[in-house]
Design a protein around this motif. Structure first.
Motif, PDB file in Angstrom:
ATOM      1  N   HIS A   1       0.960  -1.511  -0.117  1.00 47.73           N
ATOM      2  CA  HIS A   1      -0.165  -0.551   0.258  1.00 47.73           C
ATOM      3  C   HIS A   1       0.727   1.299  -0.395  1.00 47.73           C
ATOM      4  CE1 HIS A   1      -4.221  -1.904   1.652  1.00 47.73           C
ATOM      5  NE2 HIS A   1      -4.000  -2.289   0.222  1.00 47.73           N
ATOM      6  N   PHE A   2       2.057   1.231   0.786  1.00 45.46           N
ATOM      7  CA  PHE A   2       2.999   2.279   1.012  1.00 45.46           C
ATOM      8  C   PHE A   2       4.452   2.339  -0.538  1.00 45.46           C
ATOM      9  CE2 PHE A   2       0.261   2.047   4.546  1.00 45.46           C
ATOM     10  CZ  PHE A   2      -0.411   2.839   4.627  1.00 45.46           C
ATOM     11  N   GLY A   3       4.457   1.823  -0.851  1.00 46.25           N
ATOM     12  CA  GLY A   3       5.323   1.329  -1.669  1.00 46.25           C
ATOM     13  C   GLY A   3       5.212   0.012  -1.611  1.00 46.25           C
ATOM     14  N   VAL A   4       7.485  -0.003  -2.974  1.00 45.93           N
ATOM     15  CA  VAL A   4       7.914  -0.892  -3.440  1.00 45.93           C
ATOM     16  C   VAL A   4       9.335  -0.985  -3.175  1.00 45.93           C
ATOM     17  CG1 VAL A   4       8.087  -3.065  -4.973  1.00 45.93           C
ATOM     18  CG2 VAL A   4       6.066  -1.839  -4.081  1.00 45.93           C
ATOM     19  N   ASN A   5      10.123  -1.781  -3.019  1.00 51.12           N
ATOM     20  CA  ASN A   5      12.070  -1.264  -3.139  1.00 51.12           C
ATOM     21  C   ASN A   5      12.294  -2.826  -3.539  1.00 51.12           C
ATOM     22  OD1 ASN A   5      14.503  -1.431  -2.881  1.00 51.12           O
ATOM     23  ND2 ASN A   5      14.272  -1.227  -0.276  1.00 51.12           N
ATOM     24  N   PHE A   6      12.160  -2.176  -4.900  1.00 50.05           N
ATOM     25  CA  PHE A   6      13.037  -2.757  -6.115  1.00 50.05           C
ATOM     26  C   PHE A   6      14.210  -2.984  -6.359  1.00 50.05           C
ATOM     27  CE2 PHE A   6       9.033  -0.739  -7.676  1.00 50.05           C
ATOM     28  CZ  PHE A   6       8.280  -1.661  -7.918  1.00 50.05           C
ATOM     29  N   ALA A   7      15.566  -2.212  -5.782  1.00 50.94           N
ATOM     30  CA  ALA A   7      16.677  -2.327  -5.415  1.00 50.94           C
ATOM     31  C   ALA A   7      17.375  -3.602  -5.679  1.00 50.94           C
ATOM     32  CB  ALA A   7      17.167  -1.477  -4.096  1.00 50.94           C
ATOM     33  N   SER A   8      18.535  -3.900  -5.875  1.00 52.95           N
ATOM     34  CA  SER A   8      18.888  -5.180  -5.841  1.00 52.95           C
ATOM     35  C   SER A   8      20.891  -5.071  -5.553  1.00 52.95           C
ATOM     36  CB  SER A   8      18.795  -5.787  -7.515  1.00 52.95           C
ATOM     37  OG  SER A   8      19.630  -7.055  -7.302  1.00 52.95           O
ATOM     38  N   ALA A   9      21.376  -5.854  -4.817  1.00 57.02           N
ATOM     39  CA  ALA A   9      22.789  -5.213  -4.744  1.00 57.02           C
ATOM     40  C   ALA A   9      23.239  -6.578  -6.005  1.00 57.02           C
ATOM     41  CB  ALA A   9      23.216  -6.915  -3.295  1.00 57.02           C
ATOM     42  N   ALA A  10      24.524  -5.576  -6.014  1.00 58.48           N
ATOM     43  CA  ALA A  10      25.094  -5.793  -7.292  1.00 58.48           C
ATOM     44  C   ALA A  10      24.970  -5.085  -8.683  1.00 58.48           C
ATOM     45  CB  ALA A  10      25.663  -7.279  -7.575  1.00 58.48           C
ATOM     46  N   ALA A  11      23.852  -4.005  -8.657  1.00 61.71           N
ATOM     47  CA  ALA A  11      22.673  -4.082 -10.012  1.00 61.71           C
ATOM     48  C   ALA A  11      23.413  -2.748 -10.199  1.00 61.71           C
ATOM     49  CB  ALA A  11      21.989  -3.792  -9.459  1.00 61.71           C
ATOM     50  N   GLY A  12      23.572  -2.567 -11.863  1.00 66.67           N
ATOM     51  CA  GLY A  12      23.925  -0.826 -11.640  1.00 66.67           C
ATOM     52  C   GLY A  12      23.231  -0.414 -12.931  1.00 66.67           C
ATOM     53  N   ILE A  13      23.985   0.609 -13.151  1.00 64.72           N
ATOM     54  CA  ILE A  13      22.954   1.439 -14.478  1.00 64.72           C
ATOM     55  C   ILE A  13      23.084   0.669 -15.706  1.00 64.72           C
ATOM     56  CG2 ILE A  13      23.519   3.487 -16.102  1.00 64.72           C
ATOM     57  CD1 ILE A  13      24.083   5.079 -13.420  1.00 64.72           C
ATOM     58  N   LEU A  14      24.425  -0.079 -16.087  1.00 64.73           N
ATOM     59  CA  LEU A  14      24.958  -0.598 -17.204  1.00 64.73           C
ATOM     60  C   LEU A  14      24.218  -2.173 -16.754  1.00 64.73           C
ATOM     61  CD1 LEU A  14      27.715   0.250 -18.353  1.00 64.73           C
ATOM     62  CD2 LEU A  14      25.939   0.736 -19.475  1.00 64.73           C
ATOM     63  N   ASP A  15      23.185  -2.622 -17.821  1.00 70.02           N
ATOM     64  CA  ASP A  15      23.016  -4.437 -17.437  1.00 70.02           C
ATOM     65  C   ASP A  15      24.114  -5.386 -17.183  1.00 70.02           C
ATOM     66  OD1 ASP A  15      20.658  -3.689 -18.018  1.00 70.02           O
ATOM     67  OD2 ASP A  15      20.900  -4.302 -20.093  1.00 70.02           O
ATOM     68  N   ASN A  16      25.386  -5.528 -17.933  1.00 72.99           N
ATOM     69  CA  ASN A  16      26.569  -6.390 -17.764  1.00 72.99           C
ATOM     70  C   ASN A  16      27.451  -6.456 -16.058  1.00 72.99           C
ATOM     71  OD1 ASN A  16      27.617  -4.427 -18.079  1.00 72.99           O
ATOM     72  ND2 ASN A  16      29.822  -5.582 -19.279  1.00 72.99           N
ATOM     73  N   THR A  17      27.094  -5.099 -16.266  1.00 72.65           N
ATOM     74  CA  THR A  17      27.503  -4.643 -13.969  1.00 72.65           C
ATOM     75  C   THR A  17      27.237  -5.116 -12.947  1.00 72.65           C
ATOM     76  OG1 THR A  17      28.163  -2.358 -14.303  1.00 72.65           O
ATOM     77  CG2 THR A  17      27.144  -2.713 -12.106  1.00 72.65           C
ATOM     78  N   GLY A  18      28.357  -6.055 -12.531  1.00 75.60           N
ATOM     79  CA  GLY A  18      27.923  -7.261 -11.604  1.00 75.60           C
ATOM     80  C   GLY A  18      28.480  -8.388 -11.659  1.00 75.60           C
ATOM     81  N   ARG A  19      27.872  -8.655 -12.553  1.00 77.67           N
ATOM     82  CA  ARG A  19      28.273  -9.900 -12.816  1.00 77.67           C
ATOM     83  C   ARG A  19      29.102 -11.133 -12.419  1.00 77.67           C
ATOM     84  NH1 ARG A  19      31.042  -8.880 -18.735  1.00 77.67           N
ATOM     85  NH2 ARG A  19      33.819  -9.113 -18.181  1.00 77.67           N
ATOM     86  N   ASN A  20      30.015 -11.157 -11.449  1.00 77.85           N
ATOM     87  CA  ASN A  20      30.670 -11.578 -10.497  1.00 77.85           C
ATOM     88  C   ASN A  20      29.671 -12.003 -10.141  1.00 77.85           C
ATOM     89  OD1 ASN A  20      33.214 -10.602 -12.525  1.00 77.85           O
ATOM     90  ND2 ASN A  20      33.520  -9.565 -11.532  1.00 77.85           N
TER      91      ASN A  20
END
Length: 370
Positions: A114-133
């Motif tokens: 009801h008050f929102g959702v958190n979509f954040a993800s560890a190792a995520a980046g602006i670029l799709d290939n960031t954090g692939r390790n």
């Protein structure tokens, strides 16, 4: 079929709740959140990385997880997936707004949303290939897609104009970019550094960032809080790579063009996207002030993690069942990469009601009142 009907019903209730809140806000009375509290906005939607992830990686095949002790040692309920001993920055911001803690997208359902959702993800980046390790993670593009899929469910039942009216009053918190350096440009198994110099890479990142934020705008977002990157040359992981015990000026200078580009981008977006308001949290300035005046803020340890192994407790980050430092409120860093709850709360309060030295052109409280 019953599961699909239940989800549709839950999201319909969610949007009706937002629309009621909007009407109340327009009457100059703040909507009520959980427990009878008055909230300044109907809801907050969160996009970002491990600094504000609260559990979206828990069920992914990922090495970037924090759903084990001692993470959450000071959080009511224990480990949740937050990369902190307790609150993240957005947890404190939610409370300051009068909202309950915002649930992770991966586990949210029914009344929790009801008050929102958190979509954040560890190792995520602006670029799709960031954090692939780290294998599994949810890049910013996919986080936006997850939000869009949520809207698809809403608009199928209620219609886009009503949803747009509701979303225009909500806050959209975005904090991206750190991993595009720590887990991309600075990684030896990436060729990014050989392909781009610092300015070229900053240009690439912000070109993509601009498109992503504009995409959120096209989906109905109007009030944006954008968190900048901090002094990454001062985190225990970077300190542990040097024989000196001082911040890496090389890393701090590497990231500087990105921060400058983001400021220019937000100024342009404010001018070119009708009805939008983008504000910037200058995390770099906050960290600089904290490291300079740490004793005034009640801290005593500024160059090592509270939980970790090796030099500066930053060579290996906090491991399962490891015993952390007992005086956590005196540490700036919780592990090799992330601040303690004490710092998260301090920075959140500065962003909420601080001046133009740390958040501009207005603060979060002022943005919420618009």
């Amino acid at each position: 079929m019953a599961y699909i009907e239940l989800r549709v019903f839950s999201w319909t209730i969610f949007v009706v709740f937002l629309l009621v809140n909007v009407a109340t806000c327009q009457d100059a009375l703040a909507p009520e959140a959980a427990g009878g509290r008055k909230s300044l906005v109907p809801a907050m939607f969160i996009f970002g990385d491990s600094l504000i992830d609260n559990g979206n990686n828990n069920n992914l095949p990922s090495f970037a997880k924090a759903n084990y002790f001692p993470y959450g040692i000071d959080f009511d309920g224990g480990p949740t997936g937050r990369f902190s001993n307790g609150y993240t920055m957005v947890d404190e911001i939610a409370e300051l707004l009068g909202l309950p803690l915002i649930p992770a997208h991966s586990g949210a359902s029914g009344d929790q949303m009801h008050f929102g959702v958190n979509f954040a993800s560890a190792a995520a980046g602006i670029l799709d290939n960031t954090g692939r390790n780290f294998v599994g993670r949810i890049p910013f593009n996919q986080q936006i897609k997850n939000f869009e899929n949520t809207l698809d469910e809403i608009t199928d039942n209620l219609g886009a104009p009503d949803v747009a009216q509701a979303l225009a009053k909500c806050l959209f918190f975005v904090g991206m970019g750190s991993n595009d350096y720590l887990n991309n440009y600075l990684m030896p198994n990436y060729d990014t550094k050989s392909r781009y110099n610092a300015q070229q890479y900053a240009n690439l990142l912000v070109q993509q960032y601009n498109q992503q934020l504009t995409r959120l705008y096209s989906l109905g977002a109007r009030k944006f809080v954008v968190g900048g990157v901090g002094l990454m040359g001062c985190i225990p992981s970077i300190l542990a790579q040097s024989n000196s015990n001082v911040c890496s000026e090389e890393v701090n200078q590497l990231v500087l063009p990105f921060s400058n580009n983001v400021n220019s981008m937000l100024s342009n977006l404010n001018s070119n996207l009708p009805g939008s308001k983008f504000i910037y949290i200058d995390i770099k300035n906050m960290f600089q002030d904290l490291l300079t005046n740490y004793r005034r803020y009640g801290f005593s340890v500024i160059n090592k993690g509270c939980c970790g192994i090796g030099k500066n407790r930053g060579q290996i980050t906090c491991l399962p069942l490891q015993t952390p430092c007992p005086n956590r409120n005196q540490y700036i860093f919780w592990d090799a990469f992330h601040p303690t709850e004490a710092v998260n709360i301090l920075f959140a309060r500065k962003a909420f009601s601080g001046g133009p030295d740390v958040v501009y052109p207005i603060n979060i409280q002022q943005l919420a009142s618009l």
